[in-house]
Design a protein around this motif. Structure first.
Motif, short mmCIF file in Angstrom:
data_model
loop_
_atom_site.label_atom_id
_atom_site.label_comp_id
_atom_site.label_asym_id
_atom_site.label_seq_id
_atom_site.Cartn_x
_atom_site.Cartn_y
_atom_site.Cartn_z
N ILE A 144 0.85 -1.19 0.00
CA ILE A 144 0.00 0.00 0.00
C ILE A 144 0.89 1.24 0.00
CG2 ILE A 144 -1.92 -1.16 1.15
CD1 ILE A 144 -0.96 0.09 3.78
N GLY A 145 0.26 2.43 0.07
CA GLY A 145 1.03 3.66 0.16
C GLY A 145 0.45 4.77 -0.67
N GLU A 146 1.32 5.42 -1.47
CA GLU A 146 0.93 6.55 -2.29
C GLU A 146 1.19 6.25 -3.76
OE1 GLU A 146 1.74 10.72 -0.04
OE2 GLU A 146 3.50 9.74 -0.89
N GLU A 147 0.29 6.68 -4.62
CA GLU A 147 0.62 6.71 -6.03
C GLU A 147 1.75 7.72 -6.25
OE1 GLU A 147 -3.32 7.64 -7.83
OE2 GLU A 147 -3.88 6.97 -5.83
N ILE A 186 4.96 -0.36 2.62
CA ILE A 186 4.45 0.95 2.22
C ILE A 186 5.43 1.56 1.21
CG2 ILE A 186 3.93 3.30 2.96
CD1 ILE A 186 2.88 2.18 5.56
N MET A 187 4.91 1.89 0.04
CA MET A 187 5.67 2.65 -0.96
C MET A 187 5.10 4.06 -0.97
SD MET A 187 5.89 0.07 -4.21
CE MET A 187 6.08 -1.71 -4.02
N ALA A 188 5.94 5.05 -0.71
CA ALA A 188 5.46 6.42 -0.61
C ALA A 188 6.59 7.39 -0.88
CB ALA A 188 4.85 6.67 0.78
N GLY A 189 6.21 8.63 -1.17
CA GLY A 189 7.20 9.66 -1.44
C GLY A 189 7.54 10.50 -0.24
N PRO A 200 7.22 10.55 4.54
CA PRO A 200 6.69 9.90 5.74
C PRO A 200 5.18 10.08 5.82
CG PRO A 200 8.58 11.28 6.29
CD PRO A 200 8.18 11.62 4.88
N LEU A 201 4.47 9.03 6.13
CA LEU A 201 3.03 9.10 6.36
C LEU A 201 2.75 8.88 7.84
CD1 LEU A 201 1.81 7.05 3.26
CD2 LEU A 201 1.79 9.54 3.54
N THR A 202 1.61 9.37 8.29
CA THR A 202 1.25 9.22 9.70
C THR A 202 0.52 7.89 9.88
OG1 THR A 202 -0.64 10.65 9.16
CG2 THR A 202 1.20 11.65 10.33
N ILE A 203 1.29 6.88 10.28
CA ILE A 203 0.79 5.50 10.32
C ILE A 203 0.68 4.95 11.73
CG2 ILE A 203 1.56 4.91 7.99
CD1 ILE A 203 4.12 3.74 9.26
N ALA A 204 0.67 5.84 12.74
CA ALA A 204 0.62 5.37 14.12
C ALA A 204 -0.60 4.48 14.37
CB ALA A 204 0.61 6.56 15.08
N ARG A 205 -1.74 4.89 13.83
CA ARG A 205 -2.97 4.12 14.07
C ARG A 205 -2.98 2.80 13.33
NH1 ARG A 205 -7.83 6.48 10.28
NH2 ARG A 205 -6.62 6.73 8.36
N ASP A 206 -2.09 2.64 12.34
CA ASP A 206 -2.10 1.45 11.50
C ASP A 206 -1.16 0.35 11.98
OD1 ASP A 206 -3.84 2.68 9.49
OD2 ASP A 206 -2.10 3.94 9.03
N ALA A 238 9.26 1.31 2.11
CA ALA A 238 10.11 1.18 0.93
C ALA A 238 10.19 2.45 0.10
CB ALA A 238 9.61 0.03 0.05
N PHE A 239 9.58 3.55 0.58
CA PHE A 239 9.49 4.76 -0.23
C PHE A 239 8.99 4.35 -1.63
CE2 PHE A 239 12.44 5.58 3.22
CZ PHE A 239 11.88 6.72 3.76
N HIS A 240 9.45 4.95 -2.71
CA HIS A 240 9.16 4.40 -4.04
C HIS A 240 10.45 3.80 -4.55
CE1 HIS A 240 5.51 7.21 -4.25
NE2 HIS A 240 5.03 5.98 -4.39
#
Length: 739
Positions: A470-473, A510-513, A515-521, A531-533
């Motif tokens: 999961i993550g960001e396009e 997680i693939m993303a560009g 840091p995401l706020t993933i505390a709840r996850d 893994a960033f992208h």
């Protein structure tokens, strides 16, 4: 003198020859031809139209020409059909690979491996130069402490020391052997300066950085890149303290040229000269041209203001022709140093031979492997043992999304060459595991119905393990793609919860560009790899990590916040007069109707606690490393000595693994308030199971210098703490004194 050509002492003679050739050319140039050299345009119209403008001497550089045959045609117009035969400089945004795409720069920084990053830049230069590209707008050296800012993806994160190391490595890789090397691509240190501190994390926005902040935090990576030979510098879009970078004479002339002795070329960012009108800093484009040339800008990218107004300004006496001569001299110097006058054409067949080679793909795979950061591994779930599994469900919108995996700013990356996690696991384990696949969502932002989530839970329960990607396009980060909220988009949090309800082990990637706020996850996954992208070879690298063919060694190059409201949150903050102790009451513990008082109050968020979710430098492994207390060769040093620090590091686990050993210091008392910790060096150390090694650092005391109250850079005497640790929040310190 901070010259761009720094190969050897013999370069002095070469530089003199270049200067003589520049003088001879300038003496023959008309004002129109000089202005033409300062004019950079993107590919437009037909090749015939471009050739006509080039042959008239109206264009000095072109963007976005990537067909080798077209490049030769255009160069022929410049070299053989123009009056003076000055070659074009072909430019392109080659940010983290050309055809073979490496992880985004933020991911590359997570490797803490400058040698590997240099290799990646060299591969990018070899591939790009085969298409005729001889100038890239990289490295981006903006210190980035706000993950809402989309361009944090292009940065090396929040720390000056790490950014210096990564930026210098990229410069060395891009530029290679210099003028004799046809694969040399001019690097561009950008964005000069402070762009990463834009208000609210919004692109193109204002900054209000003091000179002391600039010199202590934001400028050092640029100076390091220039000392490594970066041939060009790009101005930034932002205004700082009300002055746009493109019109800032103190920055571009007083500091860059006069103080640092830089003799390379300065280019605007796309239309940033023209945008000074929108800023309200210039009355019109004529005024913008006057202010840009006066500030020290050599080449105008896509504003047209030099082409439209410089001749008129010179004839009116508002611009000295010497300013134009200086700009042209800097442009020609780069062209000579790249060897373009002697070798302007390219072998059109070379690109097929140098792209997607086994060596290139292996380096991209290794970089993706080293860039992944293990943030959670409950019960040592990872690595998975394929011999103990019968089936695996690969799921999530990024499990088989080749274009998204490449990340932001990959104009020339080809999704058809991307190896996704799904493709990789099928290739590596398809003959011994039943591998299921369900993207569940077509893209990361898609909203899923309760029925879809329930069906996924049922499906997942039929497998032995779930690999969730999961993550960001890619389009959700990068330039002009800033976010106010950093939670996982769409129904991805709910998808994690649905996977957890299956009762089967869950591995999340997680693939993303950013840091995401993933505390709840975190509670909804047993293991989590960030893994960033990861680029072209991200799939095989991730499958190798998940199944133990490789061991995670990535460390976070930027702090991960608990919530967006904590931002800015970074490790090298100043100590306040009332720092939090960690024992304060949080919002759920605060009595209703409690009295208001300032006594005993400290600096923290009632609803977010006392620190980040994960600190800078953090990353787990499949083993555990033990650090002894750091040892110093002595307790007292003078400002011109070198501090010899060491620490015994032990691999207490059962797997060989690599640890990024980090050295931090704190200046206890300064003439101005100093950060609570500062990274000063790091090492990648590989140990066998049970092995111990003394890791040694040599830290020149000059590295402790800063711009203090008197605005002079110096080492101030006093006591310092030193840590050798695995991240910015751990470790035991030792004390030393600068006398």
């Amino acid at each position: 003198m901070m010259a761009c050509q720094t190969d050897s002492a013999s370069s002095d003679a070469t530089d003199r020859q270049i200067e003589n050739r520049i003088d001879e050319l300038l003496s023959r140039m008309t004002i129109e031809e000089k202005i033409g050299q300062t004019n950079q345009l993107t590919l437009y119209g037909t090749t015939e139209e471009l050739c006509a403008a080039i042959s008239r001497g109206e264009i000095g550089s072109l963007l976005n020409v990537i067909d080798p045959a077209d490049v030769n045609t255009l160069q022929r117009a410049a070299v053989e059909q123009s009056r003076l035969g000055i070659p074009l400089l072909i430019a392109r945004d080659v940010i983290h690979g050309y055809r073979t795409v490496f992880p985004i720069p933020l991911g590359q920084a997570a490797t803490f491996d400058p040698e590997l990053i240099e290799q990646g830049a060299r591969i990018a230069a070899v591939e790009a130069s085969a298409a005729g590209v001889r100038w890239t707008f990289s490295p981006m050296l903006d210190i980035s402490r706000d993950p809402r800012w989309g361009r944090i993806a292009e940065s090396s994160g929040e720390d000056p020391c790490l950014t210096e190391a990564m930026g210098a490595a990229m410069v060395r890789g891009y530029q290679g052997g210099g003028a004799d090397d046809p694969t040399s691509v001019a690097a561009c240190a950008k964005h000069f300066v402070g762009y990463g501190a834009s208000e609210g994390g919004r692109d193109y926005n204002s900054t209000s950085l003091t000179e002391r902040q600039l010199r202590n935090i934001y400028l050092p990576p640029f100076r390091s890149a220039l000392q490594s030979g970066a041939m060009t510098v790009m101005t930034s879009f932002n205004d700082n303290d009300g002055i746009p970078s493109t019109g800032n004479k103190w920055l571009l002339t007083d500091l860059l040229r006069n103080e640092w002795g830089y003799d390379g070329m300065v280019v605007t960012d796309w239309n940033s000269a023209g945008e000074m009108v929108t800023h309200g800093f210039a009355a019109d484009t004529r005024d913008a041209a006057r202010k840009a040339i006066a500030a020290g800008v050599d080449m105008d990218m896509m504003s047209h203001v030099y082409a439209q107004h410089l001749k008129e300004l010179i004839e009116a006496g508002e611009v000295d022709e010497k300013q134009l001569d200086d700009a042209v001299r800097n442009i020609l110097r780069v062209k000579f140093r790249l060897g373009l006058f002697d070798n302007p054409y390219i072998d059109t067949a070379r690109i097929a031979r140098v792209t997607y080679t086994e060596e290139n793909l292996a380096a991209a795979r290794r970089c993706a492997e080293e860039s992944a950061v293990l943030l959670r591994n409950e019960g040592d779930l990872l690595p998975l043992d394929a011999s103990k599994l019968r089936s695996v469900l690969v799921a999530g919108p990024l499990a088989d999304a080749p274009a998204e995996q490449l990340g932001t700013w990959t104009f020339d990356g080809e999704p058809s060459h991307t190896v996704t996690p799904l493709a990789a696991i099928r290739a590596q384990y398809g003959d011994r595991l039943r591998i299921g696949f369900d993207a569940v969502a077509d893209y990361s932002r898609q909203r899923l119905s309760p029925a879809q989530l329930a069906a996924f839970t049922t499906e997942a329960s039929r497998y032995d393990a779930i690999l969730l990607f999961i993550g960001e396009e890619a389009i959700l980060s990068g330039e002009a793609h800033c976010l106010a909220d950093l939670d996982l988009k769409g129904s991805q949090s709910e998808l994690m919860a649905a996977a957890r309800r299956s009762g089967k082990p869950v591995v999340t990637v997680i693939m993303a560009g950013r840091p995401l706020t993933i505390a709840r996850d975190l509670a909804n996954t047993d293991a989590l790899l960030y893994a960033f992208h990861p680029g072209t070879m991200g799939g095989p690298a991730l499958i190798d990590l998940i199944f133990g063919r490789a061991v995670p060694s990535g460390k976070l190059p930027v702090t991960f916040p608990v919530t967006t409201g904590q931002i800015p949150v970074y490790y090298a903050h100043h100590m306040t007069g009332r720092p939090a102790t960690g024992n304060e009451l949080l919002i759920d513990q605060t009595p209703v109707g409690a009295g208001q008082t300032s006594l005993g109050c400290t600096s923290y968020h009632l609803d977010a606690g006392f620190g980040p979710l994960f600190p800078f430098g953090y990353g787990l492994s499949y083993t555990t490393f033990a650090y002894d207390t750091p040892q110093l060769d002595k307790s007292f040093y003078t400002a011109d000595e070198t501090i010899h620090a060491s620490c015994r590091l032990t691999n207490n686990g059962k797997r060989a693994a690599t640890e990024v050993v980090q050295l931090y210091i704190r200046d206890r008392v300064g003439s101005t308030v100093r950060p609570v910790r500062e990274l000063k060096d790091f090492r990648r150390v590989t140990l066998r199971p049970g092995e111990s090694r003394i890791v040694e650092f040599e830290l020149p005391a000059d590295r402790l210098a800063f711009w203090g109250l008197d605005m002079q850079r110096k080492v101030e005497p006093g006591e310092f703490d030193l840590w050798i640790a695995g991240d910015s929040q751990s470790g035991t310190s030792t004390l030393f004194t600068i006398q």
